[in-house]
Write a protein that holds these residues in place. Structure first.
Motif: not given
Length: 141
Positions: A62-67, A69-82, A93-97
């Motif tokens: 989905r990322a290439l269709h919905e996000i 690519r001209a803007k940096p992406v910041v990702v997060h999940c639950w927390g430091p234990g994940c 990064a593998d998709l070039g973002f």
């Protein structure tokens, strides 16, 4: 010394924290897309206001269709234990973002006392006295 400086610069090039993200969003300097990679159930429990939901397992499809690519992406999940955010950052990064991981994840977003959004609206979250300053959200660093 050069090795240490290079290591810490590389970390800062690829990581951010909840306080820096919150400060950028408050200042209107959100020139990035904040992506929550948790499950739909976790998203429904609460999320960072303004974040985009894209579960980690769906990034490749989905990322290439919905996000944007001209803007940096910041990702997060639950927390430091994940390590879901680390896996998600690698997927972007593998998709070039251009991508950074928000260390601390949603757990520290809440623990530091930043607003949380649900389908019922946005509400403040009380700061955890063991993880944040009590007078204002954030860590003070």
């Amino acid at each position: 010394m050069d090795t240490a400086a290079a290591y810490f610069q590389a970390k800062l090039d690829h990581e951010t924290d909840v306080d820096d993200v919150a400060s950028a969003l408050r200042a209107g300097a959100g020139d990035f897309t904040l992506v929550d990679v948790r499950s739909a159930e976790a998203w429904a429990q609460g999320r960072v206001p303004g974040a985009v939901h894209l579960p980690r397992a769906e990034i490749a499809a989905r990322a290439l269709h919905e996000i944007d690519r001209a803007k940096p992406v910041v990702v997060h999940c639950w927390g430091p234990g994940c390590n879901g955010a680390t896996k998600a950052a690698l997927g972007f990064a593998d998709l070039g973002f251009s991508v950074k991981e928000m260390i601390g994840g949603f757990e520290y977003w809440v623990r530091e006392g930043f607003d949380v959004e649900t389908d019922r609206g946005v509400r403040p979250s009380p700061a955890d006295p063991l993880a944040a300053l009590l007078k204002e959200p954030g860590c003070g660093c």
